[in-house]
Write a protein that holds these residues in place. Structure first.
Motif, mmCIF file in Angstrom:
data_model
loop_
_atom_site.group_PDB
_atom_site.id
_atom_site.type_symbol
_atom_site.label_atom_id
_atom_site.label_comp_id
_atom_site.label_asym_id
_atom_site.label_seq_id
_atom_site.Cartn_x
_atom_site.Cartn_y
_atom_site.Cartn_z
ATOM 1 N N THR A 1 0.841 -1.200 0.000
ATOM 2 C CA THR A 1 0.000 0.000 0.000
ATOM 3 C C THR A 1 0.871 1.243 0.000
ATOM 4 O O THR A 1 1.752 1.396 0.855
ATOM 5 C CB THR A 1 -0.926 0.009 1.222
ATOM 6 O OG1 THR A 1 -1.694 -1.197 1.256
ATOM 7 C CG2 THR A 1 -1.870 1.200 1.175
ATOM 8 N N VAL A 2 0.639 2.131 -0.950
ATOM 9 C CA VAL A 2 1.444 3.351 -1.084
ATOM 10 C C VAL A 2 0.925 4.402 -0.106
ATOM 11 O O VAL A 2 -0.259 4.765 -0.153
ATOM 12 C CB VAL A 2 1.373 3.891 -2.526
ATOM 13 C CG1 VAL A 2 2.166 5.189 -2.647
ATOM 14 C CG2 VAL A 2 1.889 2.843 -3.502
ATOM 15 N N PRO A 3 1.770 4.920 0.796
ATOM 16 C CA PRO A 3 1.315 5.984 1.706
ATOM 17 C C PRO A 3 1.245 7.317 0.965
ATOM 18 O O PRO A 3 2.166 7.687 0.226
ATOM 19 C CB PRO A 3 2.398 6.003 2.784
ATOM 20 C CG PRO A 3 3.633 5.509 2.086
ATOM 21 C CD PRO A 3 3.161 4.519 1.051
ATOM 22 N N THR A 4 0.164 8.042 1.137
ATOM 23 C CA THR A 4 0.006 9.357 0.515
ATOM 24 C C THR A 4 -0.294 10.456 1.535
ATOM 25 O O THR A 4 -0.659 11.570 1.157
ATOM 26 C CB THR A 4 -1.127 9.328 -0.525
ATOM 27 O OG1 THR A 4 -2.326 8.835 0.093
ATOM 28 C CG2 THR A 4 -0.766 8.437 -1.699
ATOM 29 N N GLY A 5 -0.162 10.152 2.792
ATOM 30 C CA GLY A 5 -0.421 11.144 3.831
ATOM 31 C C GLY A 5 0.111 10.634 5.148
ATOM 32 O O GLY A 5 1.086 9.891 5.210
ATOM 33 N N GLY A 6 -0.535 11.022 6.224
ATOM 34 C CA GLY A 6 -0.112 10.582 7.546
ATOM 35 C C GLY A 6 0.245 11.754 8.439
ATOM 36 O O GLY A 6 0.141 12.923 8.052
ATOM 37 N N VAL A 7 0.695 11.419 9.659
ATOM 38 C CA VAL A 7 0.982 12.441 10.659
ATOM 39 C C VAL A 7 2.474 12.724 10.793
ATOM 40 O O VAL A 7 2.867 13.543 11.616
ATOM 41 C CB VAL A 7 0.418 12.007 12.033
ATOM 42 C CG1 VAL A 7 -1.081 11.865 11.978
ATOM 43 C CG2 VAL A 7 1.058 10.692 12.498
ATOM 44 N N GLN A 8 3.305 12.071 10.002
ATOM 45 C CA GLN A 8 4.745 12.263 10.147
ATOM 46 C C GLN A 8 5.170 13.653 9.685
ATOM 47 O O GLN A 8 4.679 14.165 8.669
ATOM 48 C CB GLN A 8 5.500 11.202 9.341
ATOM 49 C CG GLN A 8 5.391 9.795 9.921
ATOM 50 C CD GLN A 8 6.166 8.785 9.099
ATOM 51 O OE1 GLN A 8 6.079 8.766 7.876
ATOM 52 N NE2 GLN A 8 6.928 7.936 9.768
ATOM 53 N N HIS A 9 6.080 14.246 10.421
ATOM 54 C CA HIS A 9 6.622 15.561 10.063
ATOM 55 C C HIS A 9 7.997 15.715 10.689
ATOM 56 O O HIS A 9 8.415 14.929 11.555
ATOM 57 C CB HIS A 9 5.688 16.685 10.528
ATOM 58 C CG HIS A 9 5.391 16.654 12.005
ATOM 59 N ND1 HIS A 9 6.259 17.146 12.961
ATOM 60 C CD2 HIS A 9 4.325 16.179 12.693
ATOM 61 C CE1 HIS A 9 5.739 16.981 14.171
ATOM 62 N NE2 HIS A 9 4.559 16.397 14.038
ATOM 63 N N ASP A 10 8.741 16.736 10.247
ATOM 64 C CA ASP A 10 10.081 16.964 10.770
ATOM 65 C C ASP A 10 10.025 17.859 12.002
ATOM 66 O O ASP A 10 8.939 18.223 12.489
ATOM 67 C CB ASP A 10 10.999 17.542 9.688
ATOM 68 C CG ASP A 10 10.514 18.887 9.170
ATOM 69 O OD1 ASP A 10 9.688 19.536 9.850
ATOM 70 O OD2 ASP A 10 10.964 19.302 8.084
ATOM 71 N N ALA A 11 11.187 18.232 12.494
ATOM 72 C CA ALA A 11 11.253 19.016 13.728
ATOM 73 C C ALA A 11 10.652 20.405 13.568
ATOM 74 O O ALA A 11 10.271 21.036 14.557
ATOM 75 C CB ALA A 11 12.709 19.126 14.193
ATOM 76 N N ASN A 12 10.556 20.905 12.337
ATOM 77 C CA ASN A 12 9.985 22.228 12.094
ATOM 78 C C ASN A 12 8.484 22.175 11.829
ATOM 79 O O ASN A 12 7.879 23.203 11.499
ATOM 80 C CB ASN A 12 10.688 22.888 10.908
ATOM 81 C CG ASN A 12 12.156 23.150 11.184
ATOM 82 O OD1 ASN A 12 12.528 23.521 12.290
ATOM 83 N ND2 ASN A 12 12.989 22.947 10.168
ATOM 84 N N GLY A 13 7.896 20.985 11.934
ATOM 85 C CA GLY A 13 6.466 20.852 11.701
ATOM 86 C C GLY A 13 6.074 20.699 10.253
ATOM 87 O O GLY A 13 4.883 20.721 9.930
ATOM 88 N N VAL A 14 7.053 20.531 9.344
ATOM 89 C CA VAL A 14 6.755 20.354 7.921
ATOM 90 C C VAL A 14 6.360 18.904 7.680
ATOM 91 O O VAL A 14 7.094 17.977 8.054
ATOM 92 C CB VAL A 14 7.965 20.733 7.047
ATOM 93 C CG1 VAL A 14 7.653 20.508 5.570
ATOM 94 C CG2 VAL A 14 8.367 22.174 7.311
ATOM 95 N N ALA A 15 5.206 18.694 7.076
ATOM 96 C CA ALA A 15 4.703 17.343 6.846
ATOM 97 C C ALA A 15 5.643 16.567 5.931
ATOM 98 O O ALA A 15 6.283 17.134 5.033
ATOM 99 C CB ALA A 15 3.297 17.389 6.262
ATOM 100 N N ARG A 16 5.716 15.258 6.144
ATOM 101 C CA ARG A 16 6.566 14.422 5.304
ATOM 102 C C ARG A 16 6.102 14.439 3.853
ATOM 103 O O ARG A 16 6.910 14.519 2.936
ATOM 104 C CB ARG A 16 6.555 12.985 5.845
ATOM 105 C CG ARG A 16 7.392 12.030 5.006
ATOM 106 C CD ARG A 16 7.224 10.581 5.434
ATOM 107 N NE ARG A 16 7.987 9.695 4.575
ATOM 108 C CZ ARG A 16 7.942 8.362 4.632
ATOM 109 N NH1 ARG A 16 7.154 7.781 5.512
ATOM 110 N NH2 ARG A 16 8.672 7.635 3.809
#
Length: 629
Positions: free
Chosen positions: A337-352
């Motif tokens: 299954t290809v991920p196209t979203g989610g809650v992951q982000h970097d330390a600056n709050g920029v979404a993956r």
């Protein structure tokens, strides 16, 4: 006994390729060796069950909807400025002012219009858009006959999602790169407009079910004018037929994109690859925090994923042995299954994942190592890895993408004030107010004579509200500010994105049929005739414009009534092509009134129709090249 041929060679001889049914010649080894993992598109929440039953049965990609669309500014002359500009723009892409500082009208030659320019970059929608994606691949041994590798020889299968970052040399300006891409952008925009005209007949035929005789007559007029435009374009382009014209435009666009890629290579425009590495917290991998890291060497790009890069599992497709014609019969197929979203982000709050970056997928498999396995571990050994070629590049649609959000309509039923009054009389105060706002400072506005008259800031307060109350006020505020925004900025075309059922409006039958023909299917600023009740009616453009803009039943009056404003909208300078979509929207609203028994009419169609890939059969049997056991 004849069995399916399986490879027993070491992993360096393995080749992880795309599924056989997406090769140029299905299952032909020569095509499979150079294929890439495929990203297949699906709709519906039970898509995996359907995929496992028929792996090749997936949705087709549309060359306009399923690609990233940019916009291209096309200069509009004095005629085109009035005909085609829903939003007149300057050469820099900003809204064009209507008047000079001294009050004189600005020259129409300075006006530009924006039009969609599809790129070759794939666009993946999100689950909220009712679109889902699987990456599929197939494992073979690179030897004569291209035999499959047995699943038992694989101890781990997975894939990674990596990000592409474009880099240009220091001596190369961004403007020069943009200038090189203009020709391809213009060709793509031209092709898109032709495709929209080409699809008009198909859409009309699909929408003809259940229409009245009058509506069918309108569509016949629409179809006749669409065919007239097709014939005119074919003649101007000196092509023998409409399909030949489209094919020639596609060839020109592909050649220009190849030239652009060659220019990138010659001038050192490159692409860096980055991998996503989750942050370690207390020795454990975080499911939320992480960062993109540049993989600056082939050793890192093809390194062991155990180095910390996030990976996703691939699952084997194991068909029922009784189904000899199953797409996975006699083959080693994997999917994930290809991920196209989610809650992951970097330390600056920029979404993956966002809609501005470009991504790709690489699949891998690990061969079983002869050493003793690690019980309960994945992978269970440290065998060699085999990587696939990267998948096609893609971007992810924004959460509120217009085309994507239309695939999953949402109905919000407004509360009935009579029912609320009855409920309020039977319940204790506060019992029906579950939404609680805790306010460190309480802002209290003062209202006098139906207008805001100051306010004060108090101390802490707790206020509870009912969800129906919040919904009523929110819709009221939207209805209040919509006409203000449309009127102030002269954005009348935004009314096309609103669909309501207003009081019924009656207009002449001939005018109705004329206004049903909207761009880009036909030019409303060219004289044409329609047939109403068996009578040919010639529609003059000046008469049509006058009927739209003047009189007690004009478009001005209906916009004022529909939007709720007192001033006349500034639409006198708009062309029939601009006024047509707005008028047709109001007509659609008026024709969808409740029935005499109070039942509501069916909602208008939204989203895009589901079109599946054509089934293919292998040209090379899955059991080819047998050997004795």
């Amino acid at each position: 006994m004849v069995i399916t041929r399986q490879a027993t060679h070491p992993a360096p001889n393995w080749r992880l390729v795309g599924p056989w049914y997406r090769w140029a010649h299905p299952a032909l080894p020569a095509d499979g060796r150079v294929s890439r993992p495929t990203i297949q598109k699906f709709a519906g929440d039970d898509f995996i069950k359907d995929f496992l039953a028929r792996p090749q049965h997936s949705l087709k990609y549309d060359e306009v909807i399923d690609v990233v669309n940019s916009y291209q500014l096309a200069e509009a002359g004095s005629f085109a400025a009035r005909v085609l500009c829903l939003l007149p723009l300057t050469a820099t892409g900003k809204p064009a002012p209507k008047y000079e500082a001294d009050g004189t009208t600005i020259s129409k030659a300075a006006v530009y219009r924006a039009r969609l320019a599809p790129t070759s970059l794939r666009k993946l929608y999100q689950p909220a858009h009712d679109r889902h994606y699987l990456v599929t691949c197939e494992l073979h041994c690179d030897e004569p006959g291209f035999p499959r590798v047995a699943r038992q020889q694989v101890c781990q299968a997975g894939f990674v999602v990596r990000r592409r970052i474009s880099r240009r040399p220091d001596g190369l300006s961004a403007e020069s790169v943009t200038e090189q891409a203009k020709a391809a952008q213009t060709m793509a925009a031209d092709l898109r407009e032709l495709l929209s005209l080409d699809d008009a007949g198909a859409r009309d035929a699909q929408d003809s079910v259940g229409l009245s005789a009058r509506e069918l007559q309108q569509q016949q007029a629409l179809r006749a004018n669409a065919l007239r435009q097709q014939a005119l374009l074919v003649a101007l382009e000196h092509q023998p037929s409409w399909p030949a014209l489209l094919a020639d435009k596609r060839r020109q666009l592909e050649a220009e994109r190849e030239r652009l890629q060659q220019w990138y290579d010659e001038h050192g425009v490159r692409v860096d690859i980055e991998g996503w590495f989750p942050t370690l917290q207390d020795g454990k991998t975080s499911r939320v925090y992480g960062e993109w890291r540049r993989l600056d060497s082939p050793a890192k790009i093809f390194a062991d994923v155990a180095a910390g890069e996030q990976s996703y599992p691939l699952f084997a497709i194991v068909p029922d042995p009784r189904e000899a014609q199953h797409d996975a019969a006699g083959r080693t197929l994997y999917y994930g299954t290809v991920p196209t979203g989610g809650v992951q982000h970097d330390a600056n709050g920029v979404a993956r994942f966002d809609d501005l970056m470009t991504y790709e997928i690489r699949c891998f498999v690990r061969q079983h190592h002869p050493c003793p396995p690690r019980i309960g571990k994945t992978p269970d050994c440290h065998g060699p890895l085999v990587w696939s070629l990267p998948s096609e590049a893609f971007r992810v649609a924004a959460p509120f993408d217009v085309l994507g959000a239309a695939n999953r309509p949402i109905t919000i039923k407004m509360p009935d004030l009579r029912e609320l009054a009855a409920q309020a009389a039977t319940r204790p105060r506060g019992k029906l107010s579950p939404v609680r706002f805790v306010q460190p400072q309480h802002l209290s506005p003062k209202v006098k004579d139906s207008a805001v008259d100051g306010g004060e800031m108090g101390g802490e307060a707790i206020c509870s509200f009912s969800i129906p109350l919040i919904t009523i006020i929110a819709l009221f505020v939207l209805s209040l500010f919509l006409p203000i925004v449309v009127f102030i900025f002269n954005l009348w075309f935004l009314l096309v994105f609103r669909f309501c059922i207003p009081p019924q409006i009656k207009v002449a039958a001939g005018l109705d049929a004329a206004l049903a023909v909207t761009p880009p299917k036909v030019d409303l600023d060219a004289d044409f005739s329609v047939k109403v009740d068996g009578v040919d009616t010639l529609i003059d453009t000046d008469d049509l414009h006058a009927a739209l803009t003047t009189g007690s039943d004009s478009l001005k009056t209906r916009i004022k009534s529909d939007v709720g404003i007192d001033q006349d909208p500034a639409i006198d300078d708009l062309s029939n092509n601009n006024l047509g979509p707005i008028d047709q929207t109001l007509q659609d609203n008026a024709e969808r009134l409740p029935a005499s028994d109070g039942t509501l009419p069916p909602p208008p169609p939204v989203g895009t129709p589901l079109v599946y890939e054509d089934p293919v059969t292998p040209v090379w049997p899955a059991t080819g090249g047998a050997k004795r056991s």
